[in-house]
Scaffold this motif. Sequence first.
Motif, PDB file in Angstrom:
ATOM      1  N   THR A 326       0.845  -1.198   0.000  1.00 51.04           N
ATOM      2  CA  THR A 326       0.000   0.000   0.000  1.00 51.04           C
ATOM      3  C   THR A 326       0.873   1.237   0.000  1.00 51.04           C
ATOM      4  OG1 THR A 326      -0.101  -0.040   2.414  1.00 51.04           O
ATOM      5  CG2 THR A 326      -1.876  -1.160   1.211  1.00 51.04           C
ATOM      6  N   ASN A 339      -2.728  11.497  -1.497  1.00 50.61           N
ATOM      7  CA  ASN A 339      -2.561  10.279  -2.287  1.00 50.61           C
ATOM      8  C   ASN A 339      -3.878   9.528  -2.481  1.00 50.61           C
ATOM      9  OD1 ASN A 339      -2.937   9.467   0.305  1.00 50.61           O
ATOM     10  ND2 ASN A 339      -1.087   8.174   0.429  1.00 50.61           N
ATOM     11  N   GLN A 343      -4.035   5.611  -7.254  1.00 52.23           N
ATOM     12  CA  GLN A 343      -4.391   4.208  -7.129  1.00 52.23           C
ATOM     13  C   GLN A 343      -4.234   3.537  -8.487  1.00 52.23           C
ATOM     14  OE1 GLN A 343      -5.195   2.502  -4.328  1.00 52.23           O
ATOM     15  NE2 GLN A 343      -5.167   0.625  -5.578  1.00 52.23           N
ATOM     16  N   LYS A 347      -6.575  -4.250  -8.614  1.00 55.72           N
ATOM     17  CA  LYS A 347      -7.270  -4.277  -7.330  1.00 55.72           C
ATOM     18  C   LYS A 347      -6.273  -4.411  -6.186  1.00 55.72           C
ATOM     19  CE  LYS A 347     -10.976  -6.684  -4.886  1.00 55.72           C
ATOM     20  NZ  LYS A 347     -11.984  -7.783  -4.944  1.00 55.72           N
ATOM     21  N   THR A 348      -5.363  -5.325  -6.285  1.00 53.93           N
ATOM     22  CA  THR A 348      -4.287  -5.494  -5.292  1.00 53.93           C
ATOM     23  C   THR A 348      -2.961  -5.400  -6.024  1.00 53.93           C
ATOM     24  OG1 THR A 348      -4.429  -7.892  -5.537  1.00 53.93           O
ATOM     25  CG2 THR A 348      -5.673  -6.889  -3.719  1.00 53.93           C
ATOM     26  N   TRP A 354       2.941  -0.816  -8.464  1.00 54.60           N
ATOM     27  CA  TRP A 354       2.933   0.474  -7.784  1.00 54.60           C
ATOM     28  C   TRP A 354       4.039   1.383  -8.329  1.00 54.60           C
ATOM     29  CZ3 TRP A 354      -0.259   3.332  -5.239  1.00 54.60           C
ATOM     30  CH2 TRP A 354      -1.263   2.796  -4.450  1.00 54.60           C
TER      31      TRP A 354
END
Length: 364
Positions: A326, A339, A343, A347-348, A354
């Motif tokens: 995250t 922030n 995104q 989803k994950t 990232w």
Amino acid sequence: MATEAVQALFERCDHVHLDLYDGAEHQEGGEAELMVPYLTESRSIQKMMGRQLFVLDDMMQLLERLESTDQLLNEPCPPNPGNEAHRRWKALKSEYKEGVQEVETLISTLQDRMDKLHHKRNRLTHLVTALEKKKDLSLQMGKALQTAHNALRVCEGQLAQLRAETDASLDRLADGQHLREALQGCVEETQGVMQCRLLSVGSSELCVELRPHSCGSSSSSGQLEPLRLTVTWSPDDHFHLQVYQGTAGLLEESIKGHLSHLSAALLEVMQCYISQREMLTEIQALHSRFAIDWRPGQRLLVFLKTASRVCNLGVEEGYPSKGTATLISVRRDGELVDNAVLQPPQKTPSLTEWLEFLSSSPYI
């Protein structure tokens, strides 16, 4: 006969000898240079007067013995007693001189003996002084000898102690050598199983490199880099295992224990490293693409997009199978950036997704 006696009496009383000395002229003068002759002549006169008095005494004794004048005229003239006295005086004087000479000889002999005695006394004093010095020197030498004996005993004790310490050191060195050989053999024997590579060996330290079974030669192909660690041991058969992070990404830690548990400790470190294989492989691969800093103690990945733009990503335990990555914060010129709008479409998202998203996002 009487005529001869009277004539002998007058011979004894010579008018020259009966003249008294007139010292008026000497008394009137009083000069100092006349005193010595005056005294000398006075002594001669006194001696002469003594003789005259002696003759007068003889005459008085002669007259006392006479009973009549006829006896003076008829009896023969008695012998001159002065000659006998003079001879006796001469004999006494000679005896006195001999006695004086004998005394002087004795005094000279005594003086010689006293000189010899003083010489012997001085020599004896010097000998006593030398003897005392030798005695003091002997005492000093005795003390020095005793000190040397004591020092020798101390040196012998220290030598024995050093020999014992040397023997103990040699025994420890031999034990260490045996332990080193046994440990090196153990590491070499387990190289095929645990994929260990011995880097260096010291008297009480060795450095090894752990490679997982599936580890290849390149990190770009998704394979783990080898993990380096150092093992040190003490004479009491205990070890200290130090794990270094390096580029492997594993948390630095220290493990201590008995040498018999060293293999188990190495296996534990290897299992911990392999259990994080997927995450560490990904992080090691990202090192070649992005400017990142992995902090295993905080489980934090710091991404430097530029010198003034820093992103912090948190990685949960069990990532990527059971945990997620995250975005924690974004700073631009030292100020926090919202922030909420940042995104990725996944989803994950993974760490790679990232970083790819953040590096291309116009909001940062």
